[in-house]
Design an enzyme around this catalytic site. Structure first.
Site, short mmCIF file in Angstrom:
data_model
loop_
_atom_site.label_atom_id
_atom_site.label_comp_id
_atom_site.label_asym_id
_atom_site.label_seq_id
_atom_site.Cartn_x
_atom_site.Cartn_y
_atom_site.Cartn_z
CG ASN A 153 -1.97 0.97 1.33
OD1 ASN A 153 -3.01 0.74 1.92
ND2 ASN A 153 -1.75 2.15 0.78
NE ARG A 235 -7.99 0.32 8.20
CZ ARG A 235 -8.37 1.55 7.84
NH1 ARG A 235 -7.60 2.26 7.01
NH2 ARG A 235 -9.48 2.07 8.27
CG ASP A 272 -9.07 3.57 1.90
OD1 ASP A 272 -8.94 4.16 0.81
OD2 ASP A 272 -8.15 3.53 2.73
CD GLU A 456 -7.41 12.36 0.17
OE1 GLU A 456 -7.11 11.17 0.33
OE2 GLU A 456 -7.89 13.07 1.07
CD GLU A 471 -10.50 5.32 8.30
OE1 GLU A 471 -10.96 4.27 8.74
OE2 GLU A 471 -9.33 5.43 7.89
#
Length: 493
Positions: A153, A235, A272, A456, A471
């Site tokens: 990742n 995670r 995600d 983003e 998140e």
């Protein structure tokens, strides 16, 4: 209580990722002992302890001052150096996996290389004439394949249990366009290892059965792939959020390990999180990513198989080239059989656990156009659906589902704008492709002039409102937004 639990559950930092990126100033075992002693004191301050015992990271490009009198393209060209990291010097106990060459980070909280982000960043680096960084970043990914066994990742130890959408073959093709076709054979060993990871990585079940971790055999006997992760724990970089979600899942009869497995698989997808992974397309607690055969993942693996076919042909290994031509053809057939929905006129993910296509309409359905798997008639119908339902005032919206998740309505993401644009061009829909491109560029320009930033993700439905979901707050920088902006600017069909 361990120091990690105390910090993450105690919300010492607003962002859970901050602590896992902190570098301890002494051996973690000794630090844990020190913490256990210190926390017994009546005046113990956990936050002060952390700042004393750890080096806390600063956001990428946080010291960069934007000049909104510049054009957006000029801003991006100046920003590359602020987002570039030199070759890593290994630091004891650092979560960063050291890379031997310079690389570009996305920006904001993301102060490491990310796998699929990097392809879209490279598009901009090519237009900026920074081919040196493209070569360096591709060499870094090859290094990760050779040392880790796959591309994680990102280059962090807590990412070493999963990958991301496999864009390595497209990166190799990009560099081959710059440096010539010998790039294909130079990276042939790593292309093969990348393929082996997705096709042959196995896991052993409690009953002792060996299964292919990222591959599923369908009722038809055909084989396709899905996302997965080696671990079934929360995670570390999102520990508190997942601990807090656990009771909701348990109330629905879902074991914590199952919840964490599917969350991690969604993180490997790069989406995600999105309603495309939820059993009811709205509830995070019933996420079931690993059950789903994603149309975008299998398109990318089709591209990898075709790239291996060309690389083996150039290397003079005709037998292997024929094998990969056959594998690509088999995958294309399986995808058209299982992912095309003639009723909706669109490509859907396939739910392998329930033997049916999902109902979710998402921009993942544009990947068969991007990688030329669709028939002309399928492409026509996808184009019509994209134009009617997904094209908004600021570009292409990710899904048609309003859930509050960041990979859903009303958000648009740079990589998906590029996928749709190139996919439409591949089938001759130039006018619609350019309309989406122009709306996205105008939105990027508007936000840059107002804030001095490229971010983003964007709200493509109502530019007066900010993006939502996720998140963490919307990040600026931003690698793939920069790359796609320059790619669009220089590539006007």
């Amino acid at each position: 209580m361990s120091l990690f639990n105390a910090v993450q559950l105690g919300q010492v930092f607003p962002d859970q990722k901050t602590f896992v990126d902190c570098v301890p100033k002494q051996d973690p075992t000794q630090l844990e002992v020190l913490y256990e002693q210190a926390r017994q004191q009546p005046d113990f301050d956990l936050k002060a302890f952390v700042y004393e015992q750890f080096t806390v990271p600063t956001p990428a490009a946080s010291d960069y001052v934007s000049d909104t009198s510049l054009s957006t393209a000029e801003h991006i060209n100046r920003l590359w150096d602020s987002l570039t990291r030199p070759a890593d010097v290994p630091v004891p106990h650092d979560s960063r996996v050291a890379l031997p060459h310079p690389y570009v980070v996305p920006g904001g909280r993301f102060n490491e290389i990310f796998y699929w982000d990097s392809y879209f960043t490279m598009l901009g680096l090519r237009e900026s004439g920074r081919t040196d960084l493209i070569r360096d970043m591709l060499a870094n990914f090859a290094h990760l394949i050779d040392t880790v066994g796959f591309i994680p990742n990102g280059n962090r130890t807590y990412f070493l249990s999963r990958s991301q959408p496999p864009f390595f073959a497209l990166m190799v093709q990009l560099l081959a366009e710059i440096d010539g076709p010998d790039v294909l054979t130079a990276y042939l060993p790593q292309l093969q290892k990348e393929y082996d990871f997705w096709m042959h990585k196995t896991t052993v079940t409690p009953s002792g059965q060996t299964t292919y971790q990222r591959r599923v055999t369908l009722l038809s006997g055909q084989s396709l792939n899905h996302y997965a992760d080696d671990l079934t724990t929360p995670r570390p970089e999102s520990y508190r959020q997942e601990i807090e979600l656990t009771p909701d899942a348990e109330a629905l009869g879902i074991a914590p390990e199952t919840l964490y497995r599917h969350i991690r698989a969604a993180c490997e997808s790069g989406w995600d999180f999105s309603s495309r992974w939820f059993a009811d397309e709205k509830t995070m607690a019933i996420i079931h990513t690993a059950d789903i055969v994603p149309v975008d993942l299998n398109c990318l693996l089709f591209s990898l198989e075709k790239t291996l076919q060309h690389a083996y042909t150039r290397a003079g290994n005709q037998a292997q080239a024929v094998d990969f031509s056959y594998l690509a053809s088999q995958r294309q057939t399986a995808m058209l059989d299982h992912c095309w929905n003639d009723e909706t006129g669109f490509f859907h993910d396939y739910d392998a656990a329930h033997f049916q296509k999902t109902s979710a309409l998402t921009l993942a359905g544009a990947f068969p156009l991007f990688l030329k798997l669709a028939t002309p008639e399928q492409a026509r119908r996808v184009h019509d659906r994209l134009k009617a339902d997904f094209l908004q005032s600021g570009g292409w919206v990710t899904t048609l589902n309003h859930t509050g998740q960041q990979w859903d309505w009303p958000n648009g993401w740079a990589p998906l704008q590029w996928i749709v644009y190139k996919g439409l061009l591949n089938y001759g829909y130039v006018e619609t492709a350019n309309e989406g491109r122009n709306r996205w560029l105008a939105l990027n320009d508007k936000v840059f002039k107002a804030t001095g930033k490229l971010t983003e993700k964007y709200n493509v439905v109502d530019a007066a409102l900010t993006t939502g979901g996720g998140e963490y707050p919307n990040q600026d920088g931003f690698g793939w937004t920069n790359g796609v902006y320059l790619g669009f600017l220089m590539y006007n069909a």
